[in-house]
Design a protein around this motif. Structure first.
Motif, PDB file in Angstrom:
ATOM      1  N   CYS A  38       0.898  -1.206  -0.181  1.00 39.98           N
ATOM      2  CA  CYS A  38       0.019  -0.072   0.110  1.00 39.98           C
ATOM      3  C   CYS A  38       1.011   1.361  -0.082  1.00 39.98           C
ATOM      4  CB  CYS A  38      -0.902  -0.251   1.308  1.00 39.98           C
ATOM      5  SG  CYS A  38      -2.118   1.438   1.287  1.00 39.98           S
ATOM      6  N   HIS A  41       0.097   3.638   3.447  1.00 40.35           N
ATOM      7  CA  HIS A  41       0.498   3.371   4.720  1.00 40.35           C
ATOM      8  C   HIS A  41       1.993   2.232   4.792  1.00 40.35           C
ATOM      9  CE1 HIS A  41      -1.754  -0.427   4.644  1.00 40.35           C
ATOM     10  NE2 HIS A  41      -0.961  -0.687   5.823  1.00 40.35           N
ATOM     11  N   CYS A  59      -7.376  -0.965   0.119  1.00 40.84           N
ATOM     12  CA  CYS A  59      -6.543  -1.440   0.915  1.00 40.84           C
ATOM     13  C   CYS A  59      -7.133  -2.133   2.062  1.00 40.84           C
ATOM     14  CB  CYS A  59      -5.671  -0.390   1.355  1.00 40.84           C
ATOM     15  SG  CYS A  59      -4.280  -0.835   2.448  1.00 40.84           S
ATOM     16  N   GLY A  61      -5.519  -3.196   4.474  1.00 46.65           N
ATOM     17  CA  GLY A  61      -4.558  -2.646   5.429  1.00 46.65           C
ATOM     18  C   GLY A  61      -5.178  -1.501   6.285  1.00 46.65           C
ATOM     19  N   CYS A  62      -5.310  -0.498   5.753  1.00 39.15           N
ATOM     20  CA  CYS A  62      -5.776   0.855   6.048  1.00 39.15           C
ATOM     21  C   CYS A  62      -7.082   1.265   5.819  1.00 39.15           C
ATOM     22  CB  CYS A  62      -4.984   1.918   5.602  1.00 39.15           C
ATOM     23  SG  CYS A  62      -4.868   2.332   3.817  1.00 39.15           S
TER      24      CYS A  62
HETATM   25 ZN   LIG Z   1      -3.180   0.976   3.081  1.00 37.94          ZN
END
Ligand SMILES: [Zn+2]
Length: 329
Positions: A38, A41, A59, A61-62
């Motif tokens: 990503c 982040h 994403c 993740g974030c």
């Molecule tokens: Zn991310």
């Protein structure tokens, strides 16, 4: 507006934009999606998915996702309006032209041993730094045909100064550094590897301070004259180095340098025999003091600049010692 915006996004697909900015993703599933690290982040396991058909990202993740405009808002910290304006700018012929030209030069670098040899001679050997700076080489003779194939008119090539009045590559036999501002190329700097006049920029603004996006958050900034000084210092781990390409700061570069009052600026200009670098450093330090910043002048041995200092055998610790021995004017 809605339809207009859709057309705008189709002209520069999200995946293509990301790839131009060095994002790499591998195909997943049936190949209809790509996954990679990503850009929004810090992460070590890829969780950033791009769907080129829908022209969207997400994403895991974030938790952020959307279209290219949304990506520009998040990655460049721009408003919606400014993101759209930025995208339009990216699609103007001259912006695209500089991107294509820089990409062409970058590809040529590894194909021309004389250029790689020149970089080595200047002490630049780390492939990661060379790649990150987007350094390329203009072999001469091939650029015009390449850009014509991409549909650019000779008129535009002449107008931007990429092609000289005689029809040849203006940067011929030069190592090239693209000068970016907010990820957009504003100019190209060429350093001759032969006997031609050493420096060349396109006849347009040199832009802001070099790589300012990655340096601006530092409370301590090193300012140098030349891009080879910067490249060698980056290679030695001094990533807080920026460059004004010369000793004269443009109004934009000046505003950037003093956009934070808490910043300390260490000026490391050339130690010229005629004192030109030293005098420019002194004048700039005074100006920065008046603006309320801490500015210090770093002295290298006589006749040296940061590039030649390392070439002469100096180590990281030697440069740190110079930084510690600074004088405040
Ligand atoms: Zn991310």
């Amino acid at each position: 507006m809605g339809e207009d915006l859709e057309r705008l996004k189709q002209r520069l697909p999200l995946l293509e934009y990301l790839q131009r900015h060095h994002w790499t993703g591998r195909p997943v599933g049936t190949g209809s999606e790509f996954v990679g690290l990503c850009p929004l982040h810090e992460e070590t396991h890829p969780s950033f998915y791009v769907n080129p058909h829908k022209n969207l990202f997400y994403c895991h993740g974030c938790g952020r996702g959307g279209d290219l405009i949304r990506f520009l808002e998040l990655s460049l910290h721009l408003s919606f309006r400014s993101s759209v304006a930025y995208l339009r700018e990216q699609l103007t012929p001259s912006a695209q032209l500089l991107e294509h030209t820089a990409a062409f030069y970058q590809l040529q670098l590894s194909r021309h041993p004389e250029a790689v040899h020149y970089l080595l001679q200047r002490g630049l050997r780390d492939p990661a730094v060379i790649e990150e700076l987007g350094i390329g080489f203009a072999p001469g003779g091939k650029l015009r045909a390449h850009l014509s194939d991409l549909g650019y008119s000779l008129e535009l090539l002449l107008q931007t100064g990429l092609i000289g009045p005689q029809g040849s590559d203006a940067f011929c036999r030069r190592v090239i550094f693209p000068c970016r501002q907010n990820h957009r190329i504003l100019n190209l700097y060429g350093r001759s590897i032969g006997t031609a006049f050493p420096h060349r920029l396109l006849p347009r603004s040199k832009g802001g301070l070099f790589a300012w996006e990655s340096v601006r958050h530092c409370s301590h900034v090193i300012l140098v004259e030349g891009l080879f000084d910067l490249a060698v210092l980056w290679q030695e781990g001094f990533r807080n180095t920026t460059c004004a390409i010369g000793t004269h700061l443009t109004p934009l570069q000046w505003d950037q340098l003093r956009d934070s009052q808490n910043r300390r600026v260490d000026i490391v200009f050339d130690q010229d025999d005629n004192q030109a670098g030293q005098q420019a450093a002194l004048a700039l330090a005074h100006r920065l003091h008046l603006a309320g910043l801490t500015a210090r002048i770093v002295r290298l041995p006589a006749g040296q600049d940061p590039n030649s200092f390392f070439l002469a055998g100096a180590r990281r610790a030697d440069f740190i010692r110079c930084l510690e021995e600074v004088e405040s004017p």
